[in-house]
Motif scaffolding. Structure first.
Motif, PDB file in Angstrom:
ATOM      1  N   ILE A   1      50.744  28.477   8.325  1.00  0.00           N
ATOM      2  CA  ILE A   1      49.841  29.273   9.157  1.00  0.00           C
ATOM      3  C   ILE A   1      49.096  30.289   8.295  1.00  0.00           C
ATOM      4  CG2 ILE A   1      49.753  31.077  10.930  1.00  0.00           C
ATOM      5  CD1 ILE A   1      51.896  29.592  12.445  1.00  0.00           C
ATOM      6  N   ALA A   2      49.827  30.963   7.428  1.00  0.00           N
ATOM      7  CA  ALA A   2      49.198  31.963   6.559  1.00  0.00           C
ATOM      8  C   ALA A   2      48.113  31.345   5.703  1.00  0.00           C
ATOM      9  CB  ALA A   2      50.257  32.612   5.673  1.00  0.00           C
ATOM     10  N   GLN A   3      48.398  30.194   5.108  1.00  0.00           N
ATOM     11  CA  GLN A   3      47.419  29.555   4.229  1.00  0.00           C
ATOM     12  C   GLN A   3      46.204  29.087   5.014  1.00  0.00           C
ATOM     13  OE1 GLN A   3      47.494  29.844   1.204  1.00  0.00           O
ATOM     14  NE2 GLN A   3      46.302  28.250   0.203  1.00  0.00           N
ATOM     15  N   ALA A   4      46.434  28.536   6.197  1.00  0.00           N
ATOM     16  CA  ALA A   4      45.309  28.066   7.015  1.00  0.00           C
ATOM     17  C   ALA A   4      44.385  29.211   7.387  1.00  0.00           C
ATOM     18  CB  ALA A   4      45.840  27.374   8.275  1.00  0.00           C
TER      19      ALA A   4
ATOM     20  N   VAL B   1      37.457  25.687  13.884  1.00  0.00           N
ATOM     21  CA  VAL B   1      38.766  26.332  13.904  1.00  0.00           C
ATOM     22  C   VAL B   1      39.729  25.560  13.011  1.00  0.00           C
ATOM     23  CG1 VAL B   1      39.393  25.020  15.970  1.00  0.00           C
ATOM     24  CG2 VAL B   1      40.642  27.098  15.417  1.00  0.00           C
ATOM     25  N   PRO B   2      40.553  26.244  12.232  1.00  0.00           N
ATOM     26  CA  PRO B   2      41.544  25.537  11.419  1.00  0.00           C
ATOM     27  C   PRO B   2      42.621  24.905  12.290  1.00  0.00           C
ATOM     28  CG  PRO B   2      41.881  27.908  11.269  1.00  0.00           C
ATOM     29  CD  PRO B   2      40.602  27.703  12.011  1.00  0.00           C
ATOM     30  N   VAL B   3      43.128  23.773  11.832  1.00  0.00           N
ATOM     31  CA  VAL B   3      44.118  23.007  12.594  1.00  0.00           C
ATOM     32  C   VAL B   3      45.301  22.662  11.704  1.00  0.00           C
ATOM     33  CG1 VAL B   3      44.553  20.912  13.930  1.00  0.00           C
ATOM     34  CG2 VAL B   3      42.291  22.002  14.022  1.00  0.00           C
ATOM     35  N   ILE B   4      46.496  22.825  12.246  1.00  0.00           N
ATOM     36  CA  ILE B   4      47.709  22.381  11.573  1.00  0.00           C
ATOM     37  C   ILE B   4      48.348  21.309  12.446  1.00  0.00           C
ATOM     38  CG2 ILE B   4      50.000  23.023  10.745  1.00  0.00           C
ATOM     39  CD1 ILE B   4      48.954  25.888  10.413  1.00  0.00           C
TER      40      ILE B   4
ATOM     41  N   GLN C   1      60.975  24.070   9.291  1.00  0.00           N
ATOM     42  CA  GLN C   1      61.678  25.321   9.036  1.00  0.00           C
ATOM     43  C   GLN C   1      60.750  26.495   9.345  1.00  0.00           C
ATOM     44  OE1 GLN C   1      64.936  25.309   8.107  1.00  0.00           O
ATOM     45  NE2 GLN C   1      64.854  23.055   8.207  1.00  0.00           N
ATOM     46  N   VAL C   2      61.336  27.639   9.644  1.00  0.00           N
ATOM     47  CA  VAL C   2      60.546  28.835   9.943  1.00  0.00           C
ATOM     48  C   VAL C   2      59.614  29.165   8.786  1.00  0.00           C
ATOM     49  CG1 VAL C   2      60.649  31.314  10.390  1.00  0.00           C
ATOM     50  CG2 VAL C   2      62.276  29.782  11.509  1.00  0.00           C
ATOM     51  N   ASP C   3      60.128  29.116   7.564  1.00  0.00           N
ATOM     52  CA  ASP C   3      59.310  29.469   6.397  1.00  0.00           C
ATOM     53  C   ASP C   3      58.144  28.501   6.219  1.00  0.00           C
ATOM     54  OD1 ASP C   3      60.866  31.649   5.842  1.00  0.00           O
ATOM     55  OD2 ASP C   3      62.008  30.689   4.232  1.00  0.00           O
ATOM     56  N   THR C   4      58.348  27.235   6.604  1.00  0.00           N
ATOM     57  CA  THR C   4      57.259  26.255   6.504  1.00  0.00           C
ATOM     58  C   THR C   4      56.132  26.614   7.460  1.00  0.00           C
ATOM     59  OG1 THR C   4      58.879  24.541   5.974  1.00  0.00           O
ATOM     60  CG2 THR C   4      56.675  23.811   6.603  1.00  0.00           C
ATOM     61  N   ILE C   5      56.488  26.929   8.701  1.00  0.00           N
ATOM     62  CA  ILE C   5      55.485  27.348   9.687  1.00  0.00           C
ATOM     63  C   ILE C   5      54.756  28.591   9.192  1.00  0.00           C
ATOM     64  CG2 ILE C   5      55.173  28.312  12.002  1.00  0.00           C
ATOM     65  CD1 ILE C   5      55.767  25.486  12.326  1.00  0.00           C
ATOM     66  N   LYS C   6      55.497  29.554   8.710  1.00  0.00           N
ATOM     67  CA  LYS C   6      54.922  30.820   8.271  1.00  0.00           C
ATOM     68  C   LYS C   6      53.944  30.615   7.120  1.00  0.00           C
ATOM     69  CE  LYS C   6      56.378  35.529   7.109  1.00  0.00           C
ATOM     70  NZ  LYS C   6      57.550  36.429   7.024  1.00  0.00           N
ATOM     71  N   ALA C   7      54.375  29.854   6.121  1.00  0.00           N
ATOM     72  CA  ALA C   7      53.527  29.641   4.949  1.00  0.00           C
ATOM     73  C   ALA C   7      52.272  28.856   5.294  1.00  0.00           C
ATOM     74  CB  ALA C   7      54.320  28.909   3.860  1.00  0.00           C
TER      75      ALA C   7
ATOM     76  N   GLU D   1      56.157  28.430  19.925  1.00  0.00           N
ATOM     77  CA  GLU D   1      55.599  29.640  20.528  1.00  0.00           C
ATOM     78  C   GLU D   1      56.370  30.883  20.070  1.00  0.00           C
ATOM     79  OE1 GLU D   1      54.449  31.484  24.921  1.00  0.00           O
ATOM     80  OE2 GLU D   1      55.970  29.918  24.749  1.00  0.00           O
ATOM     81  N   SER D   2      57.680  30.797  20.053  1.00  0.00           N
ATOM     82  CA  SER D   2      58.496  31.936  19.624  1.00  0.00           C
ATOM     83  C   SER D   2      58.209  32.294  18.171  1.00  0.00           C
ATOM     84  CB  SER D   2      59.981  31.612  19.802  1.00  0.00           C
ATOM     85  OG  SER D   2      60.304  31.401  21.156  1.00  0.00           O
ATOM     86  N   LEU D   3      58.113  31.276  17.317  1.00  0.00           N
ATOM     87  CA  LEU D   3      57.823  31.517  15.907  1.00  0.00           C
ATOM     88  C   LEU D   3      56.454  32.165  15.723  1.00  0.00           C
ATOM     89  CD1 LEU D   3      59.120  28.198  14.279  1.00  0.00           C
ATOM     90  CD2 LEU D   3      60.095  30.473  14.020  1.00  0.00           C
ATOM     91  N   VAL D   4      55.477  31.634  16.450  1.00  0.00           N
ATOM     92  CA  VAL D   4      54.107  32.143  16.329  1.00  0.00           C
ATOM     93  C   VAL D   4      54.035  33.600  16.783  1.00  0.00           C
ATOM     94  CG1 VAL D   4      51.776  31.934  17.272  1.00  0.00           C
ATOM     95  CG2 VAL D   4      52.983  29.897  16.469  1.00  0.00           C
ATOM     96  N   ARG D   5      54.676  33.914  17.896  1.00  0.00           N
ATOM     97  CA  ARG D   5      54.669  35.296  18.392  1.00  0.00           C
ATOM     98  C   ARG D   5      55.433  36.216  17.437  1.00  0.00           C
ATOM     99  NH1 ARG D   5      52.302  35.602  23.240  1.00  0.00           N
ATOM    100  NH2 ARG D   5      52.392  33.808  24.666  1.00  0.00           N
TER     101      ARG D   5
END
Length: 264
Positions: free
Chosen positions: A251-254, A214-217, A243-249, A157-161
């Motif tokens: 989510i962005a791609q999805a 809806v896209p799903v990860i 890792q933070v960068d993994t979540i970021k990348a 949740e913190s990463l997503v926000r």
């Protein structure tokens, strides 16, 4: 050891990467299959001066370059959702997205990524900055988190926000996930596999997808269990611990591959 045995352990990882890169399970698997067929037809194309995983991804990237070259012109002529997807993807070049996924999701070093993409490490660094900058400016969506471990759920949740998205809720069971999705449809779902009441995150997602597109990860400590070819499999997959960068990348791609999920 025969080449087939050398590369077999890395096929699930390549399938994950191919699906994320194309944004589609079928297209990604088709490219992986074409990669294997190319190696079988002409074993000499496989580079033997690097480790097997790097060699496998090298052959894949050669085919991907051919694929994107043929798609880029066709996408300009598409209408509807496909046309929107291309317009969203246009500011980030395919190569910058490749560099981001190779490093953040697949864990390749800048040096290995440069080898795979046949460019300098400086170019990889430039593409990474370009991709991250564009992601920070453009994407925003409503996210549903399906996770039964409180600490992990809080971290996600913190990463997503922090990435600028709204979290509409955290579900710990299949029923909660379906109920939350129906009452406030998300633009993206991040889901664990095993939930609090021994229900399945996969089943929860399948129930939700019957109602909304809806896209799903999926997030799991055992990604190979979801890449067996024996059941419906995810397009986007993150391995725990993440890792933070993994979540970021990811989510962005999805979201880039499903532009209608982006908030207005």
């Amino acid at each position: 050891m025969p080449l087939g045995q050398q590369i077999a352990p890395y096929l699930p990882l390549l399938r994950r990467y191919a699906r994320a890169l194309t944004g589609d399970q079928t297209s990604g698997d088709r490219l992986v299959r074409a990669t294997l067929e190319a190696i079988i037809a002409a074993p000499e194309i496989f580079p033997h001066d690097v480790d097997p995983r790097l060699g496998l991804y090298t052959v894949f990237h050669r085919l991907w370059q051919q694929h994107t070259a043929s798609l880029s012109a066709a996408n300009h002529d598409e209408e509807g959702k496909a046309g929107i997807a291309y317009s969203r993807l246009a500011p980030i070049t395919p190569k910058s997205r490749q560099a981001l996924l190779l490093t953040a999701m697949e864990g390749f070093s800048p040096k290995d990524s440069a080898y795979l993409m046949d460019v300098s490490e400086d170019q990889i660094d430039a593409w990474l900055q370009e991709a991250i900058s564009e992601i920070d400016r453009q994407i925003h969506s409503k996210v549903l988190i399906v996770e039964d471990e409180p600490i992990i759920a809080f971290d996600i949740e913190s990463l997503v926000r922090d990435l600028g998205h709204d979290v509409i809720g955290i579900a710990t069971t299949r029923d909660e996930a379906v109920s939350m999705a129906k009452s406030n449809p998300p633009g993206l779902i991040l889901s664990d596999i095993q939930l609090a009441d021994d229900s399945s995150g996969i089943d929860a997602v399948q129930d939700i997808l019957k109602e909304i597109d809806v896209p799903v990860i999926f997030i799991t400590a055992f990604p190979e269990r979801l890449l067996t070819g024996e059941r419906p499999e995810p397009t986007f997959l993150i391995t725990k611990p993440f890792q933070v960068d993994t979540i970021k990348a990811t989510i962005a791609q999805a979201l880039f591959c499903n532009p209608l999920s982006l908030a207005a």
